[in-house]
Design a protein around this motif. Structure first.
Motif, PDB file in Angstrom:
ATOM      1  N   UNK A   1      48.974  97.475  47.495  1.00  0.00           N
ATOM      2  CA  UNK A   1      49.930  97.337  46.401  1.00  0.00           C
ATOM      3  C   UNK A   1      49.650  98.422  45.366  1.00  0.00           C
ATOM      4  N   UNK A   2      50.681  98.849  44.670  1.00  0.00           N
ATOM      5  CA  UNK A   2      50.498  99.852  43.625  1.00  0.00           C
ATOM      6  C   UNK A   2      49.964  99.206  42.354  1.00  0.00           C
ATOM      7  N   UNK A   3      49.284 100.003  41.566  1.00  0.00           N
ATOM      8  CA  UNK A   3      48.780  99.518  40.279  1.00  0.00           C
ATOM      9  C   UNK A   3      49.931  98.941  39.460  1.00  0.00           C
ATOM     10  N   UNK A   4      49.661  97.801  38.835  1.00  0.00           N
ATOM     11  CA  UNK A   4      50.690  97.109  38.068  1.00  0.00           C
ATOM     12  C   UNK A   4      51.445  96.073  38.879  1.00  0.00           C
ATOM     13  N   UNK A   5      51.232  96.085  40.171  1.00  0.00           N
ATOM     14  CA  UNK A   5      51.937  95.167  41.051  1.00  0.00           C
ATOM     15  C   UNK A   5      51.259  93.807  41.144  1.00  0.00           C
ATOM     16  N   UNK A   6      51.811  92.974  42.006  1.00  0.00           N
ATOM     17  CA  UNK A   6      51.322  91.609  42.175  1.00  0.00           C
ATOM     18  C   UNK A   6      51.070  91.316  43.647  1.00  0.00           C
ATOM     19  N   UNK A   7      50.204  90.351  43.846  1.00  0.00           N
ATOM     20  CA  UNK A   7      49.891  89.915  45.207  1.00  0.00           C
ATOM     21  C   UNK A   7      49.455  88.459  45.133  1.00  0.00           C
ATOM     22  N   UNK A   8      49.731  87.736  46.184  1.00  0.00           N
ATOM     23  CA  UNK A   8      49.386  86.320  46.228  1.00  0.00           C
ATOM     24  C   UNK A   8      48.520  86.057  47.451  1.00  0.00           C
ATOM     25  N   UNK A   9      47.335  85.553  47.216  1.00  0.00           N
ATOM     26  CA  UNK A   9      46.417  85.213  48.289  1.00  0.00           C
ATOM     27  C   UNK A   9      46.425  83.706  48.499  1.00  0.00           C
ATOM     28  N   UNK A  10      46.315  83.314  49.746  1.00  0.00           N
ATOM     29  CA  UNK A  10      46.257  81.894  50.072  1.00  0.00           C
ATOM     30  C   UNK A  10      45.020  81.599  50.900  1.00  0.00           C
TER      31      UNK A  10
ATOM     32  N   UNK B   1      35.420  81.653  53.674  1.00  0.00           N
ATOM     33  CA  UNK B   1      36.442  82.135  54.572  1.00  0.00           C
ATOM     34  C   UNK B   1      36.094  83.539  55.031  1.00  0.00           C
ATOM     35  N   UNK B   2      36.947  84.139  55.844  1.00  0.00           N
ATOM     36  CA  UNK B   2      36.623  85.420  56.463  1.00  0.00           C
ATOM     37  C   UNK B   2      36.945  86.610  55.578  1.00  0.00           C
ATOM     38  N   UNK B   3      37.652  86.430  54.507  1.00  0.00           N
ATOM     39  CA  UNK B   3      37.973  87.531  53.608  1.00  0.00           C
ATOM     40  C   UNK B   3      39.303  88.180  53.945  1.00  0.00           C
ATOM     41  N   UNK B   4      39.957  88.666  52.906  1.00  0.00           N
ATOM     42  CA  UNK B   4      41.206  89.396  53.078  1.00  0.00           C
ATOM     43  C   UNK B   4      41.185  90.605  52.139  1.00  0.00           C
ATOM     44  N   UNK B   5      41.569  91.757  52.661  1.00  0.00           N
ATOM     45  CA  UNK B   5      41.430  93.011  51.927  1.00  0.00           C
ATOM     46  C   UNK B   5      42.618  93.245  51.003  1.00  0.00           C
ATOM     47  N   UNK B   6      42.296  93.536  49.751  1.00  0.00           N
ATOM     48  CA  UNK B   6      43.295  93.924  48.760  1.00  0.00           C
ATOM     49  C   UNK B   6      43.001  95.352  48.332  1.00  0.00           C
ATOM     50  N   UNK B   7      43.998  96.210  48.461  1.00  0.00           N
ATOM     51  CA  UNK B   7      43.859  97.599  48.056  1.00  0.00           C
ATOM     52  C   UNK B   7      44.922  97.918  47.020  1.00  0.00           C
ATOM     53  N   UNK B   8      44.471  98.379  45.860  1.00  0.00           N
ATOM     54  CA  UNK B   8      45.389  98.717  44.775  1.00  0.00           C
ATOM     55  C   UNK B   8      45.344 100.224  44.571  1.00  0.00           C
ATOM     56  N   UNK B   9      46.470 100.867  44.783  1.00  0.00           N
ATOM     57  CA  UNK B   9      46.536 102.323  44.654  1.00  0.00           C
ATOM     58  C   UNK B   9      46.969 102.706  43.243  1.00  0.00           C
ATOM     59  N   UNK B  10      46.468 103.845  42.796  1.00  0.00           N
ATOM     60  CA  UNK B  10      46.792 104.309  41.429  1.00  0.00           C
ATOM     61  C   UNK B  10      48.046 105.152  41.416  1.00  0.00           C
TER      62      UNK B  10
END
Length: 116
Positions: free
Chosen positions: A11-20, A107-116
């Motif tokens: 996701x780009x910087x300033x964006x949103x993401x929802x983890x479950x 849990x096993x983990x989920x990767x979040x990458x935030x680009x600038x």
């Protein structure tokens, strides 16, 4: 109980993401639940928790941007992340514990990458 996290992505910087995080096995409502994260080259750190019978708590670095919620009828805990920053880039883990023990179910983990 076993935990399965999902929802990570780019996701780009300033964006949103929802983890479950979905729990299976024993009654999830008996457990406190939390989110942690681990950035490359850094130790795993606390993000926030939704304790059983307690107050929701957040790390200072995410207060006002991240929101934890849980639905015990669906055995699910959710992390809503907004105003994401590049420094939020990490593997995010959900965790659970019974009583006042340390978080010891992961849990096993989920990767979040935030680009600038």
């Amino acid at each position: 109980v076993q935990l399965q996290a999902s929802g990570g992505g780019l996701v780009q910087a300033g964006g949103s993401l929802r983890l479950s995080c979905v729990a299976s096995g024993r009654t999830f409502s008996s457990y406190s639940a939390a989110w942690f994260r681990q950035a490359p080259g850094r130790q795993r750190e606390f993000v926030g928790e939704f304790p059983r019978g307690g107050s929701i708590d957040y790390a200072n670095s995410v207060k006002g941007r991240f929101t934890i919620s849980r639905d015990n009828s669906k055995n699910t805990v959710t992390l809503q992340m907004t105003s994401l920053k590049p420094e939020d880039t990490a593997i995010y883990y959900c965790a659970a514990r019974l009583g006042l023990t340390q978080y010891n179910i992961w849990g096993q983990g989920t990767l979040v990458t935030v680009s600038s």
